[in-house]
Design a protein around this motif. Structure first.
Motif, PDB file in Angstrom:
ATOM      1  N   ALA A 161       0.818  -1.217   0.000  1.00 35.76           N
ATOM      2  CA  ALA A 161       0.000   0.000   0.000  1.00 35.76           C
ATOM      3  C   ALA A 161       0.849   1.263   0.000  1.00 35.76           C
ATOM      4  O   ALA A 161       0.367   2.343  -0.358  1.00 35.76           O
ATOM      5  N   ARG A 162       2.119   1.147   0.361  1.00 39.42           N
ATOM      6  CA  ARG A 162       3.012   2.308   0.393  1.00 39.42           C
ATOM      7  C   ARG A 162       3.719   2.547  -0.941  1.00 39.42           C
ATOM      8  O   ARG A 162       4.435   3.532  -1.088  1.00 39.42           O
ATOM      9  N   GLY A 214       0.619   1.156  -5.830  1.00 38.72           N
ATOM     10  CA  GLY A 214       0.070   0.025  -5.114  1.00 38.72           C
ATOM     11  C   GLY A 214       0.753  -1.250  -5.564  1.00 38.72           C
ATOM     12  O   GLY A 214       1.898  -1.225  -6.046  1.00 38.72           O
ATOM     13  N   VAL A 257      -6.205  -1.049   5.068  1.00 45.76           N
ATOM     14  CA  VAL A 257      -5.769  -1.294   3.693  1.00 45.76           C
ATOM     15  C   VAL A 257      -6.780  -2.226   3.018  1.00 45.76           C
ATOM     16  O   VAL A 257      -7.110  -3.294   3.545  1.00 45.76           O
ATOM     17  N   ALA A 271      -4.448  -1.278  -3.456  1.00 44.35           N
ATOM     18  CA  ALA A 271      -4.350   0.084  -3.983  1.00 44.35           C
ATOM     19  C   ALA A 271      -3.442   0.913  -3.073  1.00 44.35           C
ATOM     20  O   ALA A 271      -3.332   0.631  -1.878  1.00 44.35           O
ATOM     21  N   ALA A 289      -2.351   3.452  -0.471  1.00 43.42           N
ATOM     22  CA  ALA A 289      -3.139   4.032   0.616  1.00 43.42           C
ATOM     23  C   ALA A 289      -2.253   4.137   1.853  1.00 43.42           C
ATOM     24  O   ALA A 289      -1.263   3.409   1.982  1.00 43.42           O
TER      25      ALA A 289
END
Length: 421
Positions: free
Chosen positions: A175-176, A180, A208, A221, A223
């Motif tokens: 997520a980072r 993604g 997440v 994705a 986030a």
């Protein structure tokens, strides 16, 4: 602690109540997610084990402020990872979970570990990171991840048939990444799928979104990862050894705090011991196993719970019939080659055990401790506890390397002796 440890033999049925340390699998994920969130976060119930210390050390090497107070770990607020040097020891979760996070560091991160760790497969993770845009030198320990403060991310195809940790390690940081992450697995079935379920569940608890709609594919994705407080449930694979003691001796053992639901693969020990003739009794105080008068042989596929193999093999070696453990060929690449190690140690006691392509076949035979050859632990915590189990029924078994249990259960010898005695 002495390397050579006299395993206590049981004079009769072993009975009692035990509390085991928290799950090292949950702890490792919670610590890394706490660091990836930017903090502050806490992890309560973390075992005071070597694996925990190695993950804490890895986070500190990345510049994350971490304070440890007994079983509570506090992760302080920070604004990113820095260059550093990570000691993986023999912890698969450190060597496979931290490199994806290290791509976010502002500079090179060097990874190394114990001699055996240098033999463990790492190329799948490192090749995947390169495909996602990372600058990585090497294909096994030691290696260097040259962090640039971020990673493009995107889609990657991996063969995770040797370890579910390859998938979990990528997902935890996915997520980072800027785009993604989408991970496609292409190969034989992934072992220990419950560990990936654990990763997905914990990611969702951290805010997440994970899409598992397509088989063998995980989509995340970009986030933020939410900072939160984590509570660690007991390590059920460690608990399995104590429940197996009840089965082997015809006793009755309760493990306190057994969760009503869990993604830990260790839950499968209940079905295995039931097959061996034990009676399983859940209750408000925990999970209780009542052992049978005679152990029945076991025929079980442990593909999704392969870390139980040494424990189950110890039970099978004392059963009244031919037992088979299937679906665990991949554990040849664990802390040691566990299949070869189990065959060697059981054979040294007079047992009849042989390797199969994907596991073990164990025939009943009288076992006797060898006065000049201890049970070898191979620096593997599961092999060490398997020796303790066999020692319940075979007087005189000495385990060479009981300190390997500090990986996940620092006080194992004392708690074991207290239960048996």
């Amino acid at each position: 602690m002495s390397e050579h440890w006299q395993a206590p033999a049981a004079d009769g049925p072993v009975s009692g109540r035990v509390e085991v340390p928290g799950s090292k699998s949950v702890t490792s994920r919670a610590l890394l997610l706490g660091a990836l969130s930017g903090g502050p976060a806490t992890v309560s119930g973390a075992p005071a084990s070597r694996d925990t210390a190695l993950m804490v050390g890895a986070l500190r090497a990345l510049g994350v402020p971490v304070e440890v107070d007994g079983q509570r770990v506090a992760i302080g607020a920070h604004d990113g990872f820095r260059a550093g040097a990570v000691d993986c020891g023999l912890a698969g979760t450190v060597m496979r979970f931290v490199p994806p996070a290290a791509t976010l560091a502002s500079g090179p991160v060097v990874f190394d570990g114990d001699p055996r760790a240098r033999e463990r497969p790492m190329a799948v993770v490192l090749d995947a990171l390169r495909a996602l845009g990372a600058d990585v030198d090497g294909s096994a320990l030691p290696f260097t991840v040259r962090g640039t403060g971020g990673l493009p991310g995107g889609e990657v195809v991996v063969d995770a048939s040797a370890s579910s940790q390859f998938v979990s390690g990528l997902l935890l940081s996915g997520a980072r990444f800027e785009k993604g992450l989408v991970v496609h697995h292409d190969g034989k079935p992934v072992p220990s799928l419950p560990h990936i379920e654990m990763t997905v569940d914990m990611l969702r608890l951290a805010g997440v979104a994970v899409d598992e709609g397509e088989p063998n594919t995980w989509r995340i994705a970009p986030a933020p990862i939410a900072a939160r407080d984590w509570t660690v449930e007991p390590d059920l694979s460690n608990a399995a050894v104590f429940l197996a003691a009840a089965a082997i001796t015809g006793g009755s053992v309760t493990v306190a705090g057994w969760p009503e639901e869990s993604t830990q693969p260790g839950t499968e020990i209940l079905a295995v011991l039931a097959q061996a003739g034990a009676r399983i009794e859940p209750g408000p105080d925990g999970m209780t196993v009542h052992g049978p008068d005679v152990l029945a042989p076991i025929d079980v596929d442990l593909h999704d719970a392969s870390e139980l193999t040494p424990t189950v093999a110890a039970v099978a070696a004392l059963a009244d019939g031919v037992s088979r453990i299937r679906g665990v060929g991949h554990i040849r690449g664990h802390e040691t080659d566990r299949i070869a190690a189990l065959v060697a140690e059981l054979t040294a006691l007079g047992g009849l055990a042989q390797e199969t392509p994907d596991g073990l076949e164990i025939h009943p035979a009288p076992l006797r401790a060898h006065p000049e050859r201890p049970w070898q632990a191979y620096a593997d915590h599961r092999m060490a506890t398997a020796g303790a189990l066999v020692g319940l029924a075979v007087p005189g078994v000495v385990v060479d390397g009981i300190d390997a249990t500090t990986k996940t259960f620092p006080d194992f010898p004392a708690q074991w002796a207290e239960l048996v005695n």
